[in-house]
Design a protein around this motif. Structure first.
Motif, short mmCIF file in Angstrom:
data_model
loop_
_atom_site.label_atom_id
_atom_site.label_comp_id
_atom_site.label_asym_id
_atom_site.label_seq_id
_atom_site.Cartn_x
_atom_site.Cartn_y
_atom_site.Cartn_z
N PRO A 193 0.82 -1.22 0.00
CA PRO A 193 0.00 0.00 0.00
C PRO A 193 0.85 1.26 0.00
CG PRO A 193 0.07 -0.96 2.20
CD PRO A 193 0.75 -1.94 1.28
N GLU A 194 0.34 2.28 -0.69
CA GLU A 194 1.01 3.58 -0.64
C GLU A 194 0.67 4.25 0.68
OE1 GLU A 194 -0.85 6.45 -0.54
OE2 GLU A 194 -2.79 5.51 -0.89
N ARG A 195 1.53 5.16 1.11
CA ARG A 195 1.28 5.95 2.31
C ARG A 195 1.89 7.34 2.08
NH1 ARG A 195 5.11 2.61 6.42
NH2 ARG A 195 3.11 2.11 7.37
N VAL A 196 1.22 8.10 1.22
CA VAL A 196 1.76 9.40 0.83
C VAL A 196 0.74 10.51 1.11
CG1 VAL A 196 3.34 8.52 -0.92
CG2 VAL A 196 0.98 9.04 -1.54
N LEU A 197 1.25 11.72 1.19
CA LEU A 197 0.43 12.89 1.47
C LEU A 197 0.23 13.67 0.17
CD1 LEU A 197 -0.82 14.59 3.83
CD2 LEU A 197 1.33 15.87 3.85
N PRO A 198 -1.03 13.88 -0.27
CA PRO A 198 -1.25 14.70 -1.46
C PRO A 198 -0.58 16.06 -1.31
CG PRO A 198 -3.28 13.60 -0.82
CD PRO A 198 -2.29 13.33 0.28
N GLY A 199 0.07 16.50 -2.37
CA GLY A 199 0.85 17.73 -2.30
C GLY A 199 2.32 17.48 -2.06
N GLN A 200 2.65 16.26 -1.53
CA GLN A 200 4.04 15.89 -1.28
C GLN A 200 4.32 14.46 -1.76
OE1 GLN A 200 5.34 16.78 2.78
NE2 GLN A 200 3.67 18.23 3.02
N VAL A 201 3.56 14.03 -2.76
CA VAL A 201 3.60 12.63 -3.17
C VAL A 201 4.97 12.22 -3.70
CG1 VAL A 201 2.69 10.96 -4.82
CG2 VAL A 201 1.12 12.48 -3.62
N LEU A 202 5.56 13.02 -4.57
CA LEU A 202 6.84 12.63 -5.16
C LEU A 202 7.93 12.44 -4.10
CD1 LEU A 202 6.99 14.84 -8.39
CD2 LEU A 202 6.50 12.40 -8.21
N ARG A 203 7.96 13.33 -3.14
CA ARG A 203 8.96 13.21 -2.08
C ARG A 203 8.68 12.02 -1.18
NH1 ARG A 203 9.14 14.59 3.10
NH2 ARG A 203 7.18 15.76 3.02
N GLU A 204 7.42 11.84 -0.80
CA GLU A 204 7.09 10.78 0.15
C GLU A 204 7.16 9.39 -0.48
OE1 GLU A 204 3.76 11.34 2.67
OE2 GLU A 204 4.72 13.03 3.68
N LEU A 205 6.89 9.28 -1.78
CA LEU A 205 7.08 7.99 -2.44
C LEU A 205 8.51 7.50 -2.29
CD1 LEU A 205 5.13 8.28 -5.84
CD2 LEU A 205 4.70 6.61 -4.03
N VAL A 206 9.43 8.42 -2.35
CA VAL A 206 10.86 8.08 -2.28
C VAL A 206 11.33 7.91 -0.84
CG1 VAL A 206 13.19 8.90 -2.79
CG2 VAL A 206 11.36 9.20 -4.48
N GLN A 207 10.92 8.79 0.05
CA GLN A 207 11.51 8.84 1.39
C GLN A 207 10.81 7.97 2.43
OE1 GLN A 207 11.82 12.96 2.56
NE2 GLN A 207 13.22 13.47 0.89
N ASN A 208 9.52 7.73 2.27
CA ASN A 208 8.78 6.99 3.30
C ASN A 208 9.14 5.51 3.30
OD1 ASN A 208 7.49 9.37 3.85
ND2 ASN A 208 5.47 8.73 3.17
N ASP A 209 9.01 4.88 4.48
CA ASP A 209 9.13 3.43 4.56
C ASP A 209 7.99 2.79 3.77
OD1 ASP A 209 11.27 3.80 6.23
OD2 ASP A 209 10.17 3.34 8.08
N LYS B 138 -8.75 18.64 1.22
CA LYS B 138 -7.68 19.11 2.11
C LYS B 138 -6.98 20.29 1.45
CE LYS B 138 -3.75 17.33 2.38
NZ LYS B 138 -2.67 16.48 2.88
N PRO B 139 -6.12 21.01 2.18
CA PRO B 139 -5.52 22.23 1.65
C PRO B 139 -4.61 22.02 0.44
CG PRO B 139 -5.21 22.09 4.03
CD PRO B 139 -5.71 20.77 3.59
N ASP B 140 -4.66 23.00 -0.47
CA ASP B 140 -3.68 23.18 -1.54
C ASP B 140 -3.61 22.04 -2.55
OD1 ASP B 140 -3.02 25.56 -0.20
OD2 ASP B 140 -1.61 24.50 1.10
N ILE B 141 -4.73 21.36 -2.77
CA ILE B 141 -4.83 20.35 -3.81
C ILE B 141 -6.15 20.57 -4.57
CG2 ILE B 141 -3.47 18.66 -2.52
CD1 ILE B 141 -6.10 17.19 -1.91
N ASP B 142 -6.32 19.84 -5.68
CA ASP B 142 -7.54 19.98 -6.47
C ASP B 142 -8.48 18.80 -6.32
OD1 ASP B 142 -6.05 18.03 -7.79
OD2 ASP B 142 -6.79 18.63 -9.76
#
Length: 424
Positions: free
Chosen positions: A164-180, A338-342
């Motif tokens: 499963p993914e566990r990313v935050l909209p607005g920061q997806v590219l960074r969290e895909l790479v950095q998150n466990d 949520k904030p700052d997304i479409d």
């Protein structure tokens, strides 16, 4: 033997599938994205994107131009297949919140025709417990000439896992790479193959478990947040009754070293927190009492917001006897979940704006800086306005989403209702 992934297929090019495809492609791996929407496919093949996500447009443009990313409506052979399609609700035996596996079933049957021995199939879609096993069963039914983990274990022709993914909209590219990353293979070799694939770009740790635990892990993460938000939302209603400023109260309470209350709002939206807890409730309805109650608290918050808007309208008309209800314009600030997304999926702000427009005799405006046009079901019901227009001309301003533009602008003049605590 270490698997080789020269070509990866991503099925479902939405808010998770497209960023995942772009990240793989940025590592110089050939990626074939599959989506049933021809507009989505055509947009990506032009090097453009159909969603709002910071920096994603640059990565897609570059990888398409370099030939590493391509989209199509029909699956093609690949070394690994990642399924990232929606899992919404449908009516079931226990009520309206039964997990809808139709999209996953359709994706499974579509890729089954192009599967080859040695392929890895990963279910990324947030799913009810047992979904990965069901996926494997659908694949096995469609391809009796191949073997699968549920019958042949580590010796199977096809590897199957849930990651499963566990990313935050607005920061997806960074969290895909950095998150466990949680890796739930149906066998250990399935897990090992999935780890090898994700380590192409994942800098965080790939933690191995079984498929059912991986499925439950994602549901648990979002259910925990839902319960915490429900506490905050219930607290906000109590504080309103007692004349206490809830955001100040939470700020003070969170100074305790072991207290971390989340922020209240007009409800809970999105494709995860507003959905995933119901998957647990559906699987164990008698045991999931707290999780169910939290969902009910959060689902009921929009109605409380609407009642507050009705009271504000009555107060305004009493203070302005020369005006009628038809003369009064209400501006709803924010429609996204949520904030700052479409992303408007499962958005309580959208639900609130729509209901206000249905019951209010005057004009109702939507102020959503992250979209250019309203969804078709809102055309003729709401009018899309700029922040400047709504600040200047609306009689009652209702803050539903704490977008950066609203924070930067500061409190508007006149009557306002702030359900995110940024204008008070």
């Amino acid at each position: 033997m270490t698997p080789t992934f020269n070509t990866i297929s991503i099925v479902g090019l939405g808010y998770i599938g497209l960023p995942t495809a772009a990240v793989f492609a940025s590592r110089k791996i050939k990626v074939v994205g599959v989506d049933v929407n021809q507009y989505t496919v055509d947009t990506i093949n032009r090097g453009e994107i159909h969603i709002v996500e910071p920096d994603l447009d640059m990565v897609v443009r570059a990888t398409v131009k370099e030939g590493y990313l391509r989209a199509t409506t029909q699956p093609e052979p690949a070394d690994a297949f990642l399924i990232a399609v929606p899992t919404p609700f449908k009516d079931g035996p226990a009520g309206p919140h039964h997990p809808d596996m139709d999209y996953i079933e359709s994706a499974a049957k579509s890729i089954a025709t192009v599967l080859n021995k040695g392929n890895l199939v990963i279910l990324e879609s947030t799913s009810p417990v047992g979904a990965t096993e069901q996926l494997a069963a659908w694949l096995a039914e469609a391809r009796p000439d191949l073997t699968f983990p549920q019958t042949h274990g580590d010796a199977s022709d096809i590897r199957v896992a849930h990651c499963p993914e566990r990313v935050l909209p607005g920061q997806v590219l960074r969290e895909l790479v950095q998150n466990d990353r949680v890796i739930g293979g149906m066998t250990m070799k399935c897990s090992d193959a999935a780890v090898h694939l994700y380590k192409t770009f994942v800098q965080g740790e790939c933690v191995i478990t079984n498929a059912r635990t991986a499925e439950m892990c994602k549901l648990t993460e979002n259910s925990f947040r839902d319960v915490n938000i429900a506490f905050a939302n219930e607290l906000s209603i109590i504080c309103d009754k007692l004349g206490i400023h809830v955001w100040e109260l939470i700020k003070l309470a969170n100074r305790h070293p072991r207290v971390n209350i989340l922020q209240p709002g007009p409800g809970v939206g999105g494709h995860c927190i507003a959905v995933d807890p119901w998957f647990i409730v559906s699987a164990a309805p008698e045991q999931a009492r707290l999780i169910r109650t939290a969902r009910e608290v959060n689902d009921s918050k929009p109605e409380w917001v609407i009642e507050k808007v009705k009271l504000a309208v009555a107060d305004f008309l009493q203070a302005n006897p020369n005006k009628t209800v038809k003369d009064l314009t209400i501006a709803c600030f924010g429609l996204a979940f949520k904030p700052d997304i479409d992303d408007l999926r499962e958005s309580p702000a959208l639900e609130i704006a729509q209901k206000i427009a249905t019951i209010h005799a005057g004009q109702v405006w939507a102020v959503e800086p992250n979209i250019e046009v309203l969804p078709k079901n809102l055309e003729g019901l709401l009018k899309l306005k700029t922040v400047h227009e709504a600040y200047k001309l609306a009689d009652i301003k209702v803050l539903l989403v704490d977008h950066k533009q609203f924070k930067d602008q500061g409190p508007p003049p006149g009557a306002m209702l702030d359900f995110k605590g940024i204008w008070k």
